[in-house]
Design a protein around this motif. Sequence first.
Motif, PDB file in Angstrom:
ATOM      1  N   SER A   1      41.554  33.460  46.875  1.00 22.68           N
ATOM      2  CA  SER A   1      41.081  34.443  47.845  1.00 22.68           C
ATOM      3  C   SER A   1      41.418  33.992  49.259  1.00 22.68           C
ATOM      4  O   SER A   1      41.882  34.775  50.091  1.00 22.68           O
ATOM      5  N   SER A   2      41.215  32.695  49.535  1.00 26.05           N
ATOM      6  CA  SER A   2      41.528  32.160  50.854  1.00 26.05           C
ATOM      7  C   SER A   2      43.019  32.235  51.150  1.00 26.05           C
ATOM      8  O   SER A   2      43.424  32.454  52.291  1.00 26.05           O
ATOM      9  N   LEU A   3      43.842  32.072  50.114  1.00 25.08           N
ATOM     10  CA  LEU A   3      45.290  32.131  50.277  1.00 25.08           C
ATOM     11  C   LEU A   3      45.828  33.564  50.317  1.00 25.08           C
ATOM     12  O   LEU A   3      47.030  33.771  50.488  1.00 25.08           O
ATOM     13  N   GLY A   4      44.950  34.542  50.119  1.00 29.16           N
ATOM     14  CA  GLY A   4      45.388  35.936  50.127  1.00 29.16           C
ATOM     15  C   GLY A   4      45.976  36.402  48.814  1.00 29.16           C
ATOM     16  O   GLY A   4      46.605  37.455  48.753  1.00 29.16           O
ATOM     17  N   LEU A   5      45.749  35.631  47.733  1.00 27.18           N
ATOM     18  CA  LEU A   5      46.300  35.981  46.430  1.00 27.18           C
ATOM     19  C   LEU A   5      45.287  36.663  45.520  1.00 27.18           C
ATOM     20  O   LEU A   5      45.616  37.011  44.380  1.00 27.18           O
ATOM     21  N   LEU A   6      44.071  36.861  45.995  1.00 26.59           N
ATOM     22  CA  LEU A   6      43.022  37.470  45.171  1.00 26.59           C
ATOM     23  C   LEU A   6      42.064  38.218  46.092  1.00 26.59           C
ATOM     24  O   LEU A   6      41.748  37.720  47.180  1.00 26.59           O
ATOM     25  N   PRO A   7      41.584  39.410  45.690  1.00 26.02           N
ATOM     26  CA  PRO A   7      40.606  40.113  46.517  1.00 26.02           C
ATOM     27  C   PRO A   7      39.345  39.268  46.719  1.00 26.02           C
ATOM     28  O   PRO A   7      38.943  38.509  45.836  1.00 26.02           O
TER      29      PRO A   7
ATOM     30  N   ASP B   1      35.719  37.968  46.698  1.00 24.34           N
ATOM     31  CA  ASP B   1      34.593  38.107  45.761  1.00 24.34           C
ATOM     32  C   ASP B   1      35.014  38.671  44.404  1.00 24.34           C
ATOM     33  O   ASP B   1      34.165  39.125  43.636  1.00 24.34           O
ATOM     34  N   ALA B   2      36.292  38.674  44.095  1.00 21.87           N
ATOM     35  CA  ALA B   2      36.741  39.183  42.789  1.00 21.87           C
ATOM     36  C   ALA B   2      36.484  38.135  41.709  1.00 21.87           C
ATOM     37  O   ALA B   2      36.572  36.928  41.958  1.00 21.87           O
ATOM     38  N   ASP B   3      36.144  38.596  40.518  1.00 25.66           N
ATOM     39  CA  ASP B   3      35.975  37.694  39.383  1.00 25.66           C
ATOM     40  C   ASP B   3      37.355  37.330  38.839  1.00 25.66           C
ATOM     41  O   ASP B   3      38.184  38.209  38.574  1.00 25.66           O
ATOM     42  N   TRP B   4      37.597  36.028  38.664  1.00 24.31           N
ATOM     43  CA  TRP B   4      38.930  35.573  38.263  1.00 24.31           C
ATOM     44  C   TRP B   4      39.333  36.141  36.907  1.00 24.31           C
ATOM     45  O   TRP B   4      40.413  36.711  36.750  1.00 24.31           O
ATOM     46  N   ILE B   5      38.466  35.996  35.905  1.00 22.15           N
ATOM     47  CA  ILE B   5      38.805  36.443  34.552  1.00 22.15           C
ATOM     48  C   ILE B   5      38.985  37.954  34.507  1.00 22.15           C
ATOM     49  O   ILE B   5      39.956  38.466  33.929  1.00 22.15           O
ATOM     50  N   ASP B   6      38.066  38.714  35.116  1.00 26.09           N
ATOM     51  CA  ASP B   6      38.162  40.172  35.092  1.00 26.09           C
ATOM     52  C   ASP B   6      39.465  40.650  35.739  1.00 26.09           C
ATOM     53  O   ASP B   6      40.133  41.564  35.234  1.00 26.09           O
ATOM     54  N   THR B   7      39.828  40.028  36.859  1.00 27.18           N
ATOM     55  CA  THR B   7      41.032  40.450  37.572  1.00 27.18           C
ATOM     56  C   THR B   7      42.283  40.191  36.746  1.00 27.18           C
ATOM     57  O   THR B   7      43.125  41.074  36.566  1.00 27.18           O
ATOM     58  N   VAL B   8      42.411  38.967  36.244  1.00 25.44           N
ATOM     59  CA  VAL B   8      43.600  38.621  35.463  1.00 25.44           C
ATOM     60  C   VAL B   8      43.637  39.425  34.168  1.00 25.44           C
ATOM     61  O   VAL B   8      44.707  39.874  33.728  1.00 25.44           O
ATOM     62  N   MET B   9      42.474  39.639  33.550  1.00 21.24           N
ATOM     63  CA  MET B   9      42.430  40.391  32.296  1.00 21.24           C
ATOM     64  C   MET B   9      42.903  41.831  32.496  1.00 21.24           C
ATOM     65  O   MET B   9      43.672  42.363  31.685  1.00 21.24           O
ATOM     66  N   ASN B  10      42.458  42.463  33.574  1.00 23.35           N
ATOM     67  CA  ASN B  10      42.885  43.843  33.825  1.00 23.35           C
ATOM     68  C   ASN B  10      44.386  43.934  34.037  1.00 23.35           C
ATOM     69  O   ASN B  10      45.029  44.900  33.609  1.00 23.35           O
TER      70      ASN B  10
ATOM     71  N   SER C   1      43.976  50.821  37.656  1.00 27.53           N
ATOM     72  CA  SER C   1      44.602  49.793  38.472  1.00 27.53           C
ATOM     73  C   SER C   1      43.586  49.156  39.410  1.00 27.53           C
ATOM     74  O   SER C   1      42.675  49.817  39.910  1.00 27.53           O
ATOM     75  N   ILE C   2      43.714  47.864  39.637  1.00 27.11           N
ATOM     76  CA  ILE C   2      42.794  47.140  40.490  1.00 27.11           C
ATOM     77  C   ILE C   2      43.481  46.825  41.811  1.00 27.11           C
ATOM     78  O   ILE C   2      44.704  46.824  41.916  1.00 27.11           O
ATOM     79  N   ASN C   3      42.673  46.547  42.803  1.00 31.58           N
ATOM     80  CA  ASN C   3      43.198  46.297  44.140  1.00 31.58           C
ATOM     81  C   ASN C   3      43.561  44.825  44.275  1.00 31.58           C
ATOM     82  O   ASN C   3      42.961  44.078  45.040  1.00 31.58           O
ATOM     83  N   ALA C   4      44.548  44.392  43.509  1.00 29.48           N
ATOM     84  CA  ALA C   4      44.999  43.005  43.555  1.00 29.48           C
ATOM     85  C   ALA C   4      46.304  42.930  44.331  1.00 29.48           C
ATOM     86  O   ALA C   4      47.167  43.791  44.186  1.00 29.48           O
ATOM     87  N   PRO C   5      46.477  41.912  45.162  1.00 36.13           N
ATOM     88  CA  PRO C   5      47.729  41.778  45.921  1.00 36.13           C
ATOM     89  C   PRO C   5      48.923  41.642  44.984  1.00 36.13           C
ATOM     90  O   PRO C   5      48.821  41.059  43.898  1.00 36.13           O
ATOM     91  N   ARG C   6      50.060  42.147  45.408  1.00 34.32           N
ATOM     92  CA  ARG C   6      51.267  42.050  44.589  1.00 34.32           C
ATOM     93  C   ARG C   6      51.650  40.589  44.358  1.00 34.32           C
ATOM     94  O   ARG C   6      52.277  40.251  43.349  1.00 34.32           O
TER      95      ARG C   6
END
Length: 401
Positions: free
Chosen positions: A127-133, A135-144, A252-257
Motif C-alpha cells: 500500500s505504501s509503495l502504491g501497489l495495493l489500495p 486498507d485492502a485485504d491482501w488475500i481478498d485482493t489477490v484472490m479476486n 472488478s476491484i480497484n487495484a493498481p495495474r
Amino acid sequence: YPFIEEASRVSGIFRISHRKSDHPGQQAGFLYSIENAVVSPHEGEAPQRAPGHATPNDHNKGKEAALLAEVAPADLVEDVSGLLGMEAVHSIAIEPVNSDRFTEIIRANLESTYPEADRSGQAQAFSSLGLLPTDADWIDTVMNIELTRRVAITSATGKEIYVLDSVPENHPYVRLLLVGEIAEALTNQHFPVKSRQPVREGVSSMNGDSRRAAMALRQGLNEVAIFRYARSRGISTSSRPPSELGEKSPKSINAPRELYQWLALPREVGPFFVDSLLGSEEPQLGFEAALGKPPSTTMELFRPLFYQDASRWSPDPVPEDFADELLETPPSFTDVLGIGGLIPWLSQWYAVPEAKNLTGNWTGDRWAVWQFPEGEYVLLLETRWTDEDSARSFRESIPYH
C-alpha cells in the motif's frame, strides 16, 4: 512478444552470447541481443490465423473461439507427459467443482502461499509503495484477481486438478490452461512442494523474491507445455476466456495495474528462463536440475546466464536484521522486493523497459515495516547495486525519494 500479433519482419544485428565473448550484452548476462532492430509488417503470404485468434487490435472482438474436439482426461494427461518427458507418479484426477468450491480452493492456496503472520506487513508495504489500495485485504485482493482468469488449479500433491464446472473444457482457453495445470501436477509429483525451494548458497533464507523466482520456474514450465501443446494441435494461444468465466468472475476491484504486473511477472518471465535451460526441443534437458535447485532471485529470471554461472555477478543480500536497531522496537515484518517487485513499482512513473534499465545492476534489497498502535506504519527500503552510478540513478528516479 505478445504485442507482435501480425506477421512481421525484424532486421538488425543478432548476437548470440558466447562464454568467451567480450560483447557488452554477453558480459551483462544476456543470452542474445538484437542491435539496431527495426520491426515492420510482413508484406506477402503469411500463415492463416487459427480460429478464434484475437489480438490487442480486437479484430476478433466479441467472437467466441471455436470449440475443440472432446478429449478424455487420461489422454490429455498422457499428451502432456509426452511433451515434457515426465511420466505421472500417481494418477491425476480432473474434478469439476462449482464456483463456491473453486473460490474456497483458490483462497486456501493463497493462504498457504502467504502465511497469516506476513499478510498484514505485506499489505501495508505494498500500500505504501502504491501497489495495493489503502486498507485492502491482501488475500481478498489477490484472490479476486486470480478468479478473473483462472479456470483450474492443481493440488499440492499433484493428484487432483480442480476445474470450474461452469466453463466448457473443450474451449481453447480452458484446454490450454488445463494443460498447464497438468504440467504443474506432474512437477508437483516429482518435486513435492515441501522440498522444491531449497536455500541457495549466498542466500540467508527463503524470502519473497526467492519464492517468486522458484514459482516463475514452475510457471514457466507450465507455459512451455501450453505452447508446445498448442503448436502441436494448431490452437491459438491468444484465445479469449469463455463468456461463462466472465459471468462467474467477481466484479472488478480497484487495484493498481502495477499489482497485476507484479502478480503476472512469474508467468511472463518464467518461459524465457525455462527456454534458456532447455536449449533444444528435448523435453527434459535442463529443467529437472533447476527444479531441484531453483533460481534464488528474480534477477536470474531476466539474466539466465547469472543462474547458470554464479561467477558472472555478485549478489549482495541485505541481512534480515538490517533494521532491528534503527528504532526502539524491531520491525514487525521484513522481506525482499527484488527486481521482480522494483520493476512494477517503478512502472508507476516509467515504461517497463526504462524500469528494467534502472534495475539492471541490482544486487540485493530488503524492506521493513513498523506498525504502530495508532494504526500508522513506516516502510524502509534498502537497496544495493553493483556500482555507485547505478545506486544514484535508482535513487534519483524515485519521485519524493
